[in-house]
Design an enzyme around this catalytic site. Structure first.
Site, mmCIF file in Angstrom:
data_model
loop_
_atom_site.group_PDB
_atom_site.id
_atom_site.type_symbol
_atom_site.label_atom_id
_atom_site.label_comp_id
_atom_site.label_asym_id
_atom_site.label_seq_id
_atom_site.Cartn_x
_atom_site.Cartn_y
_atom_site.Cartn_z
ATOM 1 N N HIS A 1 -9.119 -32.031 106.559
ATOM 2 C CA HIS A 1 -10.237 -31.806 107.480
ATOM 3 C C HIS A 1 -11.324 -32.870 107.250
ATOM 4 C CE1 HIS A 1 -8.825 -27.384 107.260
ATOM 5 N NE2 HIS A 1 -8.519 -27.814 108.456
ATOM 6 N N LYS B 1 -6.361 -14.941 111.660
ATOM 7 C CA LYS B 1 -5.821 -14.600 110.344
ATOM 8 C C LYS B 1 -6.922 -13.906 109.534
ATOM 9 C CE LYS B 1 -4.490 -19.276 111.242
ATOM 10 N NZ LYS B 1 -4.874 -20.669 111.024
ATOM 11 N N ARG C 1 -1.750 -33.643 113.138
ATOM 12 C CA ARG C 1 -1.105 -34.120 111.907
ATOM 13 C C ARG C 1 0.307 -34.600 112.149
ATOM 14 N NH1 ARG C 1 -1.860 -28.648 109.052
ATOM 15 N NH2 ARG C 1 -1.603 -28.144 111.246
ATOM 16 N N SER D 1 -4.318 -25.269 105.145
ATOM 17 C CA SER D 1 -5.167 -24.397 104.327
ATOM 18 C C SER D 1 -4.324 -23.311 103.658
ATOM 19 C CB SER D 1 -6.246 -23.755 105.197
ATOM 20 O OG SER D 1 -7.098 -24.746 105.690
HETATM 21 N N1 COA Z 1 -5.863 -31.362 107.629
HETATM 22 C C1 COA Z 1 -5.414 -30.277 107.003
HETATM 23 N N2 COA Z 1 -5.123 -29.139 107.614
HETATM 24 C C2 COA Z 1 -5.329 -29.079 108.916
HETATM 25 C C3 COA Z 1 -5.800 -30.173 109.650
HETATM 26 C C4 COA Z 1 -6.064 -31.355 108.962
HETATM 27 N N3 COA Z 1 -6.503 -32.443 109.575
HETATM 28 N N4 COA Z 1 -5.885 -29.815 110.942
HETATM 29 C C5 COA Z 1 -5.469 -28.553 111.005
HETATM 30 N N5 COA Z 1 -5.130 -28.122 109.789
HETATM 31 C C6 COA Z 1 -4.551 -26.834 109.446
HETATM 32 C C7 COA Z 1 -5.544 -25.834 109.072
HETATM 33 O O1 COA Z 1 -5.817 -25.892 107.702
HETATM 34 C C8 COA Z 1 -4.844 -24.556 109.452
HETATM 35 O O2 COA Z 1 -3.898 -24.217 108.458
HETATM 36 P P1 COA Z 1 -3.467 -22.712 108.240
HETATM 37 O O3 COA Z 1 -2.776 -22.288 109.489
HETATM 38 O O4 COA Z 1 -2.580 -22.818 107.075
HETATM 39 O O5 COA Z 1 -4.709 -21.909 107.966
HETATM 40 C C9 COA Z 1 -4.121 -24.938 110.713
HETATM 41 O O6 COA Z 1 -3.906 -26.315 110.590
HETATM 42 C C10 COA Z 1 -4.887 -24.709 111.981
HETATM 43 O O7 COA Z 1 -6.226 -24.484 111.667
HETATM 44 P P2 COA Z 1 -7.511 -25.012 112.375
HETATM 45 O O8 COA Z 1 -7.436 -26.467 112.670
HETATM 46 O O9 COA Z 1 -8.666 -24.523 111.591
HETATM 47 O O10 COA Z 1 -7.433 -24.370 113.749
HETATM 48 P P3 COA Z 1 -7.244 -22.884 114.080
HETATM 49 O O11 COA Z 1 -5.989 -22.873 114.850
HETATM 50 O O12 COA Z 1 -7.351 -21.972 112.933
HETATM 51 O O13 COA Z 1 -8.535 -22.640 114.966
HETATM 52 C C11 COA Z 1 -9.908 -22.839 116.949
HETATM 53 C C12 COA Z 1 -8.617 -23.175 116.223
HETATM 54 C C13 COA Z 1 -10.981 -22.242 116.115
HETATM 55 C C14 COA Z 1 -10.405 -24.150 117.489
HETATM 56 C C15 COA Z 1 -9.490 -21.897 118.115
HETATM 57 O O14 COA Z 1 -8.829 -20.765 117.589
HETATM 58 C C16 COA Z 1 -10.665 -21.466 118.943
HETATM 59 O O15 COA Z 1 -11.164 -22.231 119.729
HETATM 60 N N6 COA Z 1 -11.128 -20.214 118.748
HETATM 61 C C17 COA Z 1 -12.223 -19.652 119.508
HETATM 62 C C18 COA Z 1 -11.745 -18.711 120.615
HETATM 63 C C19 COA Z 1 -11.303 -19.491 121.821
HETATM 64 O O16 COA Z 1 -12.033 -20.241 122.442
HETATM 65 N N7 COA Z 1 -10.024 -19.279 122.178
HETATM 66 C C20 COA Z 1 -9.412 -19.930 123.294
HETATM 67 C C21 COA Z 1 -8.694 -21.161 122.851
HETATM 68 S S1 COA Z 1 -7.757 -21.846 124.169
#
Ligand code: COA
Length: 169
Positions: A18, A42, A91, A129
């Site tokens: 990140h 989650k 990624r 993560s």
């Molecule tokens: N390096 C390391 N890990 C990364 C990464 C990077 N560059 N990019 C993503 N990841 C990992 C994260 O650690 C996470 O791992 P995990 O699944 O083991 O926990 C996974 O990839 C995805 O996590 P993250 O990038 O935090 O995204 P998310 O999918 O958890 O959250 C939001 C995405 C918050 C942007 C999305 O859910 C959202 O917009 N929520 C609000 C509600 C909404 O508007 N919904 C409609 C969406 S269309």
């Protein structure tokens, strides 16, 4: 023009992957918000205030970054902030389908908002993560995978968790 971008995520916890995305993106904008969703699908290990503090401790000094949390739809939050640029990391090919779906749905909801994708350094392309949490929980070394503040917090969290399990026995 005062360019603002939002990098949203769950950040449970914030990893070096990140951080890599943040550092690659931040210099392209005047202001940059790291936005933690409060409605994570989650069950998070760290609370939102804990995640916010850990991100703040992991950022370089003197930056133009603020760390905030939001609930509800990301596009509504972005609109409230007057922001039309969302940053997401890609990624590997495996991220593409999920990210494409999210970007297109967000565009459908608010056509003015654009998603920009950044590729992390390949050394972080395997990092998640969940993997970091599992490694820490099982006593493995997370050096190089997470910032030092996150490493300390993981050690502390799992020590506390183990103690609470022991207390129940
Ligand atoms: N390096 C390391 N890990 C990364 C990464 C990077 N560059 N990019 C993503 N990841 C990992 C994260 O650690 C996470 O791992 P995990 O699944 O083991 O926990 C996974 O990839 C995805 O996590 P993250 O990038 O935090 O995204 P998310 O999918 O958890 O959250 C939001 C995405 C918050 C942007 C999305 O859910 C959202 O917009 N929520 C609000 C509600 C909404 O508007 N919904 C409609 C969406 S269309």
């Amino acid at each position: 023009m005062n360019k603002l971008a939002i990098y949203p995520g769950t950040f449970d916890p914030f990893t070096n992957g990140h951080l890599d995305i943040v550092l690659r993106s931040v210099r392209l904008f005047d202001r940059f918000i790291i936005a933690i969703t409060t409605n994570a699908k989650k069950t998070p290990l760290f609370s939102v205030p804990e995640r916010k503090e850990l991100i703040e401790k992991s950022l370089p000094a003197g930056n133009n970054i603020t760390v905030e949390s939001f609930d509800g739809l990301l596009v509504d939050y972005a609109e409230k902030k007057g922001c039309i640029i969302l940053i997401r990391g890609l990624r590997a090919v495996s991220d593409f389908e999920y990210e494409l779906q999210m970007a297109l749905l967000n565009r459908r909801l608010k056509p003015a908002i654009e998603t920009i994708f950044k590729m992390p350094s390949e050394e972080y392309s395997f990092l998640t993560s969940s993997a970091v949490k599992e490694i820490a929980q099982l006593g493995g070394c997370v050096d190089g995978l997470v910032p030092p503040a996150v490493k300390s917090a993981l050690i502390e969290k799992f020590k506390i968790n183990q103690q609470s399990i022991l207390a129940k026995i």
